[in-house]
Motif scaffolding. Structure first.
Motif, PDB file in Angstrom:
ATOM      1  N   LEU A   1      -2.719  19.747  -2.695  1.00  0.00           N
ATOM      2  CA  LEU A   1      -1.932  20.490  -3.680  1.00  0.00           C
ATOM      3  C   LEU A   1      -2.787  21.380  -4.570  1.00  0.00           C
ATOM      4  CD1 LEU A   1       0.382  17.540  -4.734  1.00  0.00           C
ATOM      5  CD2 LEU A   1       1.036  19.522  -3.379  1.00  0.00           C
TER       6      LEU A   1
ATOM      7  N   LEU B   1       1.812   1.727  -3.490  1.00  0.00           N
ATOM      8  CA  LEU B   1       0.659   2.173  -4.287  1.00  0.00           C
ATOM      9  C   LEU B   1       0.402   3.676  -4.109  1.00  0.00           C
ATOM     10  CD1 LEU B   1      -2.057  -0.628  -3.993  1.00  0.00           C
ATOM     11  CD2 LEU B   1      -0.975   0.219  -6.072  1.00  0.00           C
ATOM     12  N   VAL B   2       0.466   4.167  -2.866  1.00  0.00           N
ATOM     13  CA  VAL B   2       0.219   5.606  -2.650  1.00  0.00           C
ATOM     14  C   VAL B   2       1.275   6.429  -3.367  1.00  0.00           C
ATOM     15  CG1 VAL B   2      -0.016   7.461  -0.965  1.00  0.00           C
ATOM     16  CG2 VAL B   2      -0.830   5.193  -0.395  1.00  0.00           C
TER      17      VAL B   2
ATOM     18  N   ALA C   1      -5.329   2.775  -0.474  1.00  0.00           N
ATOM     19  CA  ALA C   1      -4.181   3.529  -0.994  1.00  0.00           C
ATOM     20  C   ALA C   1      -4.648   4.718  -1.824  1.00  0.00           C
ATOM     21  CB  ALA C   1      -3.299   2.608  -1.834  1.00  0.00           C
ATOM     22  N   LEU C   2      -5.727   4.506  -2.610  1.00  0.00           N
ATOM     23  CA  LEU C   2      -6.226   5.566  -3.485  1.00  0.00           C
ATOM     24  C   LEU C   2      -6.679   6.787  -2.679  1.00  0.00           C
ATOM     25  CD1 LEU C   2      -7.071   6.357  -6.412  1.00  0.00           C
ATOM     26  CD2 LEU C   2      -9.342   5.588  -5.796  1.00  0.00           C
ATOM     27  N   PHE C   3      -7.415   6.563  -1.603  1.00  0.00           N
ATOM     28  CA  PHE C   3      -7.908   7.708  -0.835  1.00  0.00           C
ATOM     29  C   PHE C   3      -6.781   8.394  -0.063  1.00  0.00           C
ATOM     30  CE2 PHE C   3     -12.383   8.587  -1.293  1.00  0.00           C
ATOM     31  CZ  PHE C   3     -12.751   7.555  -2.124  1.00  0.00           C
ATOM     32  N   ALA C   4      -5.780   7.621   0.343  1.00  0.00           N
ATOM     33  CA  ALA C   4      -4.606   8.253   0.961  1.00  0.00           C
ATOM     34  C   ALA C   4      -3.943   9.186  -0.055  1.00  0.00           C
ATOM     35  CB  ALA C   4      -3.630   7.191   1.451  1.00  0.00           C
ATOM     36  N   ALA C   5      -3.812   8.709  -1.294  1.00  0.00           N
ATOM     37  CA  ALA C   5      -3.212   9.532  -2.347  1.00  0.00           C
ATOM     38  C   ALA C   5      -4.102  10.726  -2.676  1.00  0.00           C
ATOM     39  CB  ALA C   5      -2.959   8.694  -3.592  1.00  0.00           C
ATOM     40  N   LEU C   6      -5.418  10.514  -2.629  1.00  0.00           N
ATOM     41  CA  LEU C   6      -6.362  11.591  -2.951  1.00  0.00           C
ATOM     42  C   LEU C   6      -6.212  12.749  -1.948  1.00  0.00           C
ATOM     43  CD1 LEU C   6      -8.779  12.303  -4.851  1.00  0.00           C
ATOM     44  CD2 LEU C   6     -10.258  11.527  -3.007  1.00  0.00           C
TER      45      LEU C   6
ATOM     46  N   ALA D   1      -3.565  13.528  -0.349  1.00  0.00           N
ATOM     47  CA  ALA D   1      -2.310  14.202  -0.688  1.00  0.00           C
ATOM     48  C   ALA D   1      -2.511  15.166  -1.848  1.00  0.00           C
ATOM     49  CB  ALA D   1      -1.251  13.168  -1.028  1.00  0.00           C
ATOM     50  N   VAL D   2      -3.210  14.714  -2.889  1.00  0.00           N
ATOM     51  CA  VAL D   2      -3.400  15.548  -4.076  1.00  0.00           C
ATOM     52  C   VAL D   2      -4.308  16.733  -3.768  1.00  0.00           C
ATOM     53  CG1 VAL D   2      -4.372  15.567  -6.399  1.00  0.00           C
ATOM     54  CG2 VAL D   2      -2.885  13.709  -5.696  1.00  0.00           C
ATOM     55  N   LEU D   3      -5.339  16.519  -2.949  1.00  0.00           N
ATOM     56  CA  LEU D   3      -6.236  17.621  -2.593  1.00  0.00           C
ATOM     57  C   LEU D   3      -5.466  18.719  -1.846  1.00  0.00           C
ATOM     58  CD1 LEU D   3      -9.495  15.751  -1.537  1.00  0.00           C
ATOM     59  CD2 LEU D   3      -9.106  17.118  -3.581  1.00  0.00           C
TER      60      LEU D   3
ATOM     61  N   LEU E   1      -2.663  10.767  -9.940  1.00  0.00           N
ATOM     62  CA  LEU E   1      -3.825  11.600  -9.624  1.00  0.00           C
ATOM     63  C   LEU E   1      -3.577  13.055  -9.992  1.00  0.00           C
ATOM     64  CD1 LEU E   1      -5.177  10.401  -6.156  1.00  0.00           C
ATOM     65  CD2 LEU E   1      -5.907   9.794  -8.433  1.00  0.00           C
ATOM     66  N   LEU E   2      -2.342  13.520  -9.751  1.00  0.00           N
ATOM     67  CA  LEU E   2      -2.001  14.911 -10.073  1.00  0.00           C
ATOM     68  C   LEU E   2      -2.147  15.163 -11.558  1.00  0.00           C
ATOM     69  CD1 LEU E   2       1.133  16.202  -8.185  1.00  0.00           C
ATOM     70  CD2 LEU E   2      -1.122  17.243  -8.377  1.00  0.00           C
TER      71      LEU E   2
ATOM     72  N   ALA F   1      -8.972   2.448 -10.009  1.00  0.00           N
ATOM     73  CA  ALA F   1      -8.717   1.600  -8.849  1.00  0.00           C
ATOM     74  C   ALA F   1      -9.181   0.176  -9.112  1.00  0.00           C
ATOM     75  CB  ALA F   1      -9.411   2.172  -7.618  1.00  0.00           C
TER      76      ALA F   1
ATOM     77  N   LEU G   1      -3.722  -6.616  -9.873  1.00  0.00           N
ATOM     78  CA  LEU G   1      -3.059  -7.234  -8.715  1.00  0.00           C
ATOM     79  C   LEU G   1      -3.488  -8.693  -8.580  1.00  0.00           C
ATOM     80  CD1 LEU G   1      -3.190  -4.657  -5.779  1.00  0.00           C
ATOM     81  CD2 LEU G   1      -1.180  -5.744  -6.753  1.00  0.00           C
TER      82      LEU G   1
ATOM     83  N   ALA H   1      -6.803  -3.141  -9.005  1.00  0.00           N
ATOM     84  CA  ALA H   1      -7.104  -4.294  -8.155  1.00  0.00           C
ATOM     85  C   ALA H   1      -7.168  -5.571  -8.990  1.00  0.00           C
ATOM     86  CB  ALA H   1      -8.423  -4.073  -7.423  1.00  0.00           C
TER      87      ALA H   1
ATOM     88  N   SER I   1       0.828  -1.208   0.000  1.00  0.00           N
ATOM     89  CA  SER I   1       0.000   0.000   0.000  1.00  0.00           C
ATOM     90  C   SER I   1       0.866   1.262   0.000  1.00  0.00           C
ATOM     91  CB  SER I   1      -0.985  -0.016   1.172  1.00  0.00           C
ATOM     92  OG  SER I   1      -0.306  -0.172   2.373  1.00  0.00           O
TER      93      SER I   1
ATOM     94  N   PHE J   1       0.347   6.400  -6.864  1.00  0.00           N
ATOM     95  CA  PHE J   1      -0.937   7.039  -7.183  1.00  0.00           C
ATOM     96  C   PHE J   1      -0.846   8.565  -7.196  1.00  0.00           C
ATOM     97  CE2 PHE J   1      -3.978   3.403  -5.871  1.00  0.00           C
ATOM     98  CZ  PHE J   1      -4.293   3.159  -7.195  1.00  0.00           C
ATOM     99  N   VAL J   2      -0.027   9.134  -6.305  1.00  0.00           N
ATOM    100  CA  VAL J   2      -0.013  10.599  -6.177  1.00  0.00           C
ATOM    101  C   VAL J   2       0.296  11.283  -7.511  1.00  0.00           C
ATOM    102  CG1 VAL J   2       1.119  12.565  -5.087  1.00  0.00           C
ATOM    103  CG2 VAL J   2       0.340  10.669  -3.692  1.00  0.00           C
TER     104      VAL J   2
ATOM    105  N   VAL K   1      -6.414  -1.386  -2.662  1.00  0.00           N
ATOM    106  CA  VAL K   1      -6.239  -0.336  -3.665  1.00  0.00           C
ATOM    107  C   VAL K   1      -7.070   0.899  -3.286  1.00  0.00           C
ATOM    108  CG1 VAL K   1      -6.617   0.279  -6.075  1.00  0.00           C
ATOM    109  CG2 VAL K   1      -5.621  -1.921  -5.510  1.00  0.00           C
ATOM    110  N   MET K   2      -8.292   0.686  -2.799  1.00  0.00           N
ATOM    111  CA  MET K   2      -9.137   1.825  -2.407  1.00  0.00           C
ATOM    112  C   MET K   2      -8.528   2.582  -1.231  1.00  0.00           C
ATOM    113  SD  MET K   2     -11.787   2.198  -4.339  1.00  0.00           S
ATOM    114  CE  MET K   2     -13.424   2.562  -3.736  1.00  0.00           C
TER     115      MET K   2
ATOM    116  N   LEU L   1       2.728   7.945   6.019  1.00  0.00           N
ATOM    117  CA  LEU L   1       3.630   8.410   4.966  1.00  0.00           C
ATOM    118  C   LEU L   1       4.148   9.813   5.264  1.00  0.00           C
ATOM    119  CD1 LEU L   1       1.796   6.964   1.869  1.00  0.00           C
ATOM    120  CD2 LEU L   1       4.053   6.346   2.698  1.00  0.00           C
TER     121      LEU L   1
ATOM    122  N   LEU M   1      -2.666   5.272   6.890  1.00  0.00           N
ATOM    123  CA  LEU M   1      -1.619   5.117   5.876  1.00  0.00           C
ATOM    124  C   LEU M   1      -1.087   6.484   5.468  1.00  0.00           C
ATOM    125  CD1 LEU M   1      -0.101   3.285   3.867  1.00  0.00           C
ATOM    126  CD2 LEU M   1      -2.055   3.467   2.338  1.00  0.00           C
TER     127      LEU M   1
ATOM    128  N   LEU N   1       3.398  15.574   2.175  1.00  0.00           N
ATOM    129  CA  LEU N   1       2.048  15.412   1.643  1.00  0.00           C
ATOM    130  C   LEU N   1       1.020  16.335   2.275  1.00  0.00           C
ATOM    131  CD1 LEU N   1       1.855  11.506   1.458  1.00  0.00           C
ATOM    132  CD2 LEU N   1       2.518  13.104  -0.328  1.00  0.00           C
TER     133      LEU N   1
END
Lengths: 204, 183
Positions: free
Chosen positions: B23, A142-143, B12-17, B19-21, A150-151, A185, A192, A189, A139, A146-147, B9-10, B64, B60, B71
């Motif tokens: 920015l 993955l983060v 990790a995705l929201f953790a990344a989201l 971070a992006v928000l 997403l950017l 996502a 994976l 998955a 994970s 992903f960052v 994956v979800m 990080l 998570l 972040l």
């Protein structure tokens, strides 16, 4: 994706991450036990000297990381002075600034990989109760991946918005951004699972 | 079908989201922590993923940040964040997302309305209690001082509650299978 690790090499970079974190915890507990502003000023001075001993450039880097705190600390000090307790005000400000600087020192001098290894190592006793550190490692990876994705997606959404509107793209892009990355996502998955999933061959 | 891999994956995705928000264009504040969409991400994590996954996702994220990734809003990160006056807010992210998720899962009314109420309780009440509590602990009872500063962020956070409700309301229509809090 850049971590906050400093490019300026210091002797601290060679220390083990676990040792640095241990020393940091002891230092921070000590700082919170100290109440006298004079002793805390001494601790702040020592910390400043420590930064300075790694070069002026490194010290400037450390100072830059403290910048977001300056108004907060100023406000706390002003508040305590108005309340008529300047000594407490100085103690709080010195303690916070020193604690944050020391913690930043560990961050500046430790590579992300080393810290991730340390976390995995710390999580490894969980193996005995049937938990694997694998999902944690995956994970994190993955983060970090992903960052930037997403950017880039957010920038595309912003461009598309600007092409159609004279307004600035602010929160308008959040909904399409989320819907589109939820779609991604699902694909990630599935990919994976196709590669063996969490029980499979992935080895951090 | 919701698999382990989907969950991971979800999360990790929201953790990344989040971070992006942090920015996206922000409103700068004189004391260094800008008003950003970051707490919108915390509310969304709870409202969309539910309590357990939302909480894990934010755990998570702050993990990080502790590892030294810049972040947080304004490019902040590293261990220093956890001893600075606003540490309570950062530590409060997982708790806020968890509570938002708990409310969302138990409030069996229209998802849009429920997510608004859930994010108001989790993303504002819980987060501010944690944030102000942290400030109080780290600054020797500078309670009133902290409340004065933090009150300036509340209008922005109310906007984020409305945004969370709008996003969740739209998700119910566009991708109901992704609203894990209602599965």
């Amino acid at each position: 994706m850049l971590a906050l690790t400093s490019d300026i090499h210091t002797p601290l970079h060679n220390w083990r991450a676990g040792v640095k974190l241990g020393l940091l915890s002891i230092a921070i507990v000590t700082l919170y036990l100290l109440k006298s502003p004079v002793l805390l000023a001494g601790a702040a001075g020592l910390t400043a000297l420590l930064y300075r001993s790694f070069g002026a450039k490194f010290a400037a880097q450390g100072l830059r990381m403290l910048k977001p705190l300056r108004f907060f600390l100023g406000f706390i000090l002003l508040w305590q002075v108005i309340l008529g307790d300047a000594a407490t005000g100085f103690a709080i400000v010195l303690r916070l600034a020193t604690a944050v600087s020391l913690a930043n020192l560990v961050t500046l001098s430790t590579r992300l990989d080393d810290l991730i290894d340390l976390v995995i190592w710390l999580a490894s006793p969980a193996r005995f109760i049937g938990l694997s550190p694998k999902p944690l490692a995956l994970s994190i990876a993955l983060v970090v991946r992903f960052v930037p994705v997403l950017l880039e997606r957010a920038n595309h959404m912003a461009d598309a918005f600007r092409a159609r509107s004279t307004k600035r793209p602010t929160f308008y892009i959040i909904l399409p951004l989320i819907v589109s990355v939820l779609e991604d996502a699902d694909h990630v998955a599935l990919a994976l699972r196709a590669r063996g999933g969490l029980d499979g061959a992935f080895n951090p | 079908m919701q698999t382990k891999e989907n969950d991971l994956v979800m999360i990790a995705l929201f953790a990344a989201l989040v971070a992006v928000l942090g920015l996206l264009p922000a409103i700068p504040m004189p004391w260094g922590i800008p008003v950003t969409a970051q707490s919108l991400g915390v509310m969304l994590a709870g409202a969309v993923l539910g309590a357990k996954r939302g909480g894990l996702s934010m755990l998570l994220f702050i993990g990080l940040v502790a590892l030294g990734l810049p972040l947080l809003a304004g490019g902040r990160g590293g261990l220093g964040v956890f001893v600075s006056p606003t540490a309570g807010f950062v530590v409060g992210f997982p708790v806020a997302a968890f509570v938002t998720g708990v409310v969302m899962q138990n409030l069996r009314i229209d998802a849009m309305v429920a997510s608004g109420i859930a994010s108001l309780i989790g993303g504002i009440v819980v987060l501010y209690v944690m944030g102000i509590g942290g400030f109080w602990m780290l600054t020797d009872k500078g309670l009133m001082a902290s409340i004065t500063i933090m009150a300036t962020y509340i209008p922005g956070d109310l906007v984020k509650v409305v945004l969370t409700a709008i996003v969740v309301g739209a998700l119910v229509k566009a991708r109901p299978q992704s609203l894990l809090s209602r599965q």
